[in-house]
Design a protein around this motif. Structure first.
Motif, mmCIF file in Angstrom:
data_model
loop_
_atom_site.group_PDB
_atom_site.id
_atom_site.type_symbol
_atom_site.label_atom_id
_atom_site.label_comp_id
_atom_site.label_asym_id
_atom_site.label_seq_id
_atom_site.Cartn_x
_atom_site.Cartn_y
_atom_site.Cartn_z
ATOM 1 N N GLU A 113 0.891 -1.299 -0.090
ATOM 2 C CA GLU A 113 0.438 0.029 0.060
ATOM 3 C C GLU A 113 0.809 1.139 -0.085
ATOM 4 N N ARG A 135 -1.098 4.868 -0.844
ATOM 5 C CA ARG A 135 -1.886 5.301 -1.702
ATOM 6 C C ARG A 135 -3.369 5.627 -2.334
ATOM 7 N N SER A 136 -3.878 5.574 -1.012
ATOM 8 C CA SER A 136 -5.199 6.505 -0.763
ATOM 9 C C SER A 136 -4.493 8.247 0.150
ATOM 10 N N SER A 185 -12.459 6.142 -1.155
ATOM 11 C CA SER A 185 -10.072 5.650 -1.336
ATOM 12 C C SER A 185 -10.262 5.474 -2.284
ATOM 13 N N ARG A 186 -8.775 5.452 -2.548
ATOM 14 C CA ARG A 186 -7.871 4.213 -3.377
ATOM 15 C C ARG A 186 -7.284 3.278 -2.618
ATOM 16 N N SER A 187 -7.723 2.051 -2.798
ATOM 17 C CA SER A 187 -7.471 0.833 -1.964
ATOM 18 C C SER A 187 -7.368 -0.335 -2.888
ATOM 19 N N GLY A 195 -12.042 0.586 -3.398
ATOM 20 C CA GLY A 195 -11.838 1.703 -4.390
ATOM 21 C C GLY A 195 -11.463 1.563 -5.995
ATOM 22 N N THR A 257 -8.901 2.914 5.441
ATOM 23 C CA THR A 257 -8.098 1.994 4.653
ATOM 24 C C THR A 257 -7.716 0.881 5.904
#
Length: 908
Positions: A113, A135-136, A185-187, A195, A257
């Motif tokens: 991550e 990454r989030s 969120s970007r996960s 995400g 996340t």
């Protein structure tokens, strides 16, 4: 090295734990390289291992994770607007942080991550800082890091390696999960992402390949039920919306996340019960199963495809339990839920054959499927079985029994009055086994038990311990007034069955948990939220370190208890079948087991794990190979033959190895010893006879081709010998009568042993000569055996001539040789004739020279010195005492000899 007794005891405890874990987990438990050689283990190695174990237990990480560094530092915590003092832990695939103050703050950062790790400018306010970006689009600031440069360098190397193994990229396509404000969120997760992050998968996963894969259920089963029209009362839905709102607020401040800040606040939210719409996904985050899911795209589908249609004992057990898994829940009253449950359980059994399938896994997996997608449920099951509840789901459920034993000690510490009233806490412990194995799912209404599972995924086994104590404390008064264990069981069953969840949005599910449901009067209801809150307030002071220490201590007791039970069951089976005294059998069992254990520890490479198989019957759990048997034979066998002992041990092993798997169990070992020590003469001679015919004696026997060095025997010797007092003994008449008597007494149902060939007879004679060496009556025994051997050689020659004569066909001759005592008159009539060409032995080419067991036994009975030798009482106790002393010396000597041989070879 050691400064005080406590330090010494701690090291001894660590060594004992290493030993027992190797015994317990001999297939998957891998020691650090520094601990592989017992003689080279140091105190520092043990401390490093203990720290590694604590690290994995505290953050509930995979067993393969190896701790690299632990450094003091401070972490910027935006919710408190200050730096929190604690420690950073770095491992192969994780960066973790735990505050010095217990429960204040904890984070888990999977390296996959992490986007970057950067050093910042060093200032007086921010000494030695680094920034870890994920990454989030969240960054974590650590300061006060000693040896910052080397730490960052090592982290960057591992970060690069993790990204190379599991590359990721961002996908611009929309996803259903984007609509959720919670997980916007970007996960990570590929098709199961929270995400818009997508795994880089193999190009081979084309549509044509996807069509061949088994169809997996796309949603959690509860979601499918809600879509089908099952609605909940408005008041309950409003409570659910309030919970979702509270979680949304928390995510904004603490993260959403797997890298979220984990604080006391989130623990309180979990204790209230996770909203059903978030439950499965938060379970994935708290257990870090989401990392496994994202790291193995397509893995579950491949497992399902590989295991589909395969039939074995495990799949049969799974099929039997499928319809017993939450049968009262609508999701498992149709083939959709049953099929998903079958696929998950079968795939996991295929993934981990060591565990395979264990009862209670079906109940747990059913609940996971209710709140998580099928593939997510699989990885949650992996996390529970392999990380969160280690050693629970196996043949002996050792992990659960260890925690039961820990639970007993916690009862004594927190509920002393109850412990004093119930002198034997084993009854409570037996009741609590299902609490640990099914996380209260099997003994509490489902809508209440899922709240317990929420706490378990966040706090681990600690949540089950404290809830168990809360249940006992709530019933302490009634339990103290109970008259017996049955009444105590009824009290606890009624209480657990009446735990309700007022906040559950779904309709109550019919309970099948209660043993006593026919109440004559209303029973008071307890709300699960209140019970969980009490458990945290009253019993939440146990730290992971304290629980792990108690597990170390009780693992020793539990495994020793298992070993004692195994030993007693083995002896109970063996004692009626042998004449060896029970106390001597115990000593033999200890020697047998010790031989196995020493080989497990001291030999390289390690022996087959199958040698200790707890799933086998008790008497067959510990088995030894030929070399181990030879050691024991040399130590305890009364038939010592000098240099010939090892050869005799090899033949004995081949005789006892009925199924030819190169391993024998304890029962076969002591049965053979029983004949040697306590058998009658005919039983001992029969055993010796069998040791010199196939399968004990083989064509490739390393001593089978060596003849006797001295021609002690000759067929030209007469059958009538003079004695010192002038009397004469006619052995011809004695043998005729004895063979007839033996034939009459022989059991007609007993399978007749094949006759012994000349080559086998030579080896038989050699063994007898070797056995008499250094005996007080050595000279008399040698003369007696020479006499008997001469008689037997002449008997064999007579039979040989009879079978080759032209008076009958070869078939008749063989039939004549095989029948006793019908040919004896002719045999002994000719036996007195002296052959024209005397020789030490008949030529080996004459393959039809044979002699039977009856001939050998009758011949031996004619010599009183031989009878005395085989019938004299033998002292096993002295042998056992010497064996206990010499067993380690023999193993050490052998290893030293091997090391010297290897050293010589390496120097060549």
């Amino acid at each position: 090295m050691f400064l005080n007794l406590d330090e010494v005891f701690k090291v001894m405890e660590q060594l004992a734990d290493v030993t027992l874990r190797r015994l317990l987990d001999n297939e998957v438990f891998d020691l650090d390289p520094d601990l592989q050689e017992p003689s080279q283990i140091t105190k520092r190695d043990l401390e490093a291992r203990a720290q590694n174990e604590f690290f994995r237990a505290f953050f509930r990480l995979p067993r393969k994770e190896k701790l690299h560094t632990v450094v003091d530092c401070s972490l910027w915590t935006p919710f408190s607007r200050c730096h929190t003092v604690g420690r950073m832990f770095t491992s192969d695939s994780y960066i973790c942080f735990a505050s010095r103050e217990d429960g204040c703050c904890k984070i888990v950062l999977p390296l996959r991550e992490v986007v970057s790790i950067e050093k910042m400018e060093d200032t007086s306010l921010l000494p030695h800082p680094i920034i870890v970006s994920i990454r989030s689009k969240v960054a974590f600031q650590f300061i006060e890091l000693r040896d910052r440069d080397s730490l960052v360098e090592a982290l960057l190397v591992r970060l690069k390696q993790v990204h190379a193994n599991h590359p990721v990229h961002y996908d611009t396509s929309a996803d259903d999960d984007m609509a959720s404000p919670v997980f916007h969120s970007r996960s990570m997760c590929g098709d199961h992402r929270f995400g818009d992050l997508e795994m880089v998968s193999s190009q081979s996963s084309e549509e044509s390949e996807e069509e061949k894969r088994p169809l997996l259920h796309p949603d959690a089963l509860v979601t499918a039920l809600q879509q089908s029209g099952s609605q909940s009362p408005d008041s309950q839905m409003s409570r659910e919306q309030i919970k979702i709102s509270l979680w949304n607020d928390h995510f904004v401040e603490y993260g959403r996340t797997v890298c979220m800040f984990r604080t006391e606040k989130i623990r309180k939210l979990v204790a209230m019960g996770i909203p059903e719409s978030l439950r499965g996904r938060l379970w994935l985050l708290f257990s870090d199963a989401v990392t496994d899911l994202a790291s193995h795209p397509g893995y579950y589908g491949n497992l399902v495809e590989e295991s589909l249609g395969k039939c074995c004992l495990v799949t049969e057990e799974i099929e039997r339990d499928l319809h017993r898994s939450l049968p009262e829940h609508p999701a498992f009253q149709n083939e959709t839920g049953i099929a998903a449950l079958r696929r998950v359980l079968t795939a996991y059994a295929h993934r981990n054959p060591k565990i395979g399938y264990c009862q209670s896994m079906n109940i747990l997996t059913s609940v996971l499927l209710l709140y998580a997608k099928e593939e997510e449920a699989f990885w949650l099951l992996v996390a529970v079985c392999e990380r969160m509840l280690p050693d629970y789901f196996n043949h002996r459920v050792i992990g659960a029994q260890v925690d039961q034993s820990v639970f007993e000690e916690l009862i004594k510490g927190h509920l002393p009055e109850l412990a004093e009233h119930m002198n034997d806490l084993s009854a409570l412990a037996s009741v609590s086994l299902s609490w640990f194995l099914t996380l209260f799912l099997s003994i509490m209404p489902l809508e209440s038990a899922v709240n317990v599972v929420d706490c378990f995924f966040y706090d681990g086994i600690k949540a089950i311990f404290q809830l168990g104590l809360a249940v006992l404390e709530a019933n302490a008064e009634d339990l103290c007034s109970s008259k017996d264990d049955g009444q105590a069981l009824m009290i606890l069953s009624r209480f657990l069955d009446h735990i309700k969840n007022e906040d559950s949005p779904g309709p109550p599910v019919g309970s099948h948990h209660a043993f006593f449901s026919d109440d004559q009067e209303p029973y008071p209801v307890t709300d699960i939220s209140d019970l969980i809150r009490d458990s945290y307030e009253k019993f939440g002071d146990q730290s992971v370190e304290q629980i792990e220490h108690l597990r170390y201590k009780h693992r020793i007791r539990v495994l020793q208890g298992h070993e004692d039970t195994t030993k007693q069951n083995v002896l109970r089976v063996v004692i009626p079948e042998v004449s060896i005294l029970p106390e001597d059998l115990e000593e033999l069992y200890d020697l047998f087991k010790r031989e196995h254990m020493m080989s497990c520890y001291w030999e390289q490479p390690r022996p087959m794990a199958s040698r200790h198989d707890p799933s086998r019957p008790y008497a067959e759990q510990y088995r030894i190979d030929a070399r181990q048997f030879a050691h024991l034979f040399q130590l305890v066998s009364p038939w010592t033959c000098g240099a010939h002992t090892e050869i005799l041990a090899e033949r004995t092993f081949r005789l006892l190895d009925d199924n030819m798997d190169q391993l024998i169990e304890f029962k076969a070992f002591v049965s053979c010893l029983d004949i040697m020590y306590n058998g009658e003469m005919n039983e001992k001679i029969k055993l010796l006879y069998r040791l010199h015919i196939p399968p004990a004696l083989t064509e490739n026997d390393r001593d089978s081709q060596s003849p006797l060095k001295n021609p002690l025997l000759s067929t030209s010797r007469p059958l009538v010998f003079g004695k010192p007092n002038g009397d004469a003994v006619d052995y011809q008449k004695q043998l005729k009568q004895m063979i007839k008597d033996l034939a009459k007494e022989k059991d007609k149902t007993e399978k007749e042993l094949p006759k012994m060939s000349q080559r086998e007879f030579i080896q038989f004679c050699k063994t007898l000569y070797s056995m008499f060496h250094e005996d007080p009556e050595e000279n008399d025994l040698y003369q007696a055996i020479a006499t008997v051997t001469t008689l037997l050689l002449q008997i064999g020659e007579v039979g040989q001539r009879s079978s080759s004569s032209g008076s009958c066909s070869q078939e008749c001759g063989e039939e004549l040789q095989a029948s006793a005592p019908s040919p004896e008159d002719s045999v002994f009539a000719d036996a007195g004739k002296t052959p024209q060409e005397p020789q030490a032995f008949p030529e080996e080419a004459e393959a039809d020279w044979t002699v039977s067991l009856e001939h050998i036994l009758a011949s031996l009975l004619t010599e009183q010195s031989l009878v005395n030798f085989f019938e004299k009482p033998l002292d096993m106790k002295s042998k056992l005492e010497n064996a206990k002393i010499n067993q380690y010396n023999l193993k050490t000597s052998e290893m030293s000899h091997q090391s010297q041989s290897e050293l010589k070879l390496s120097n060549l």
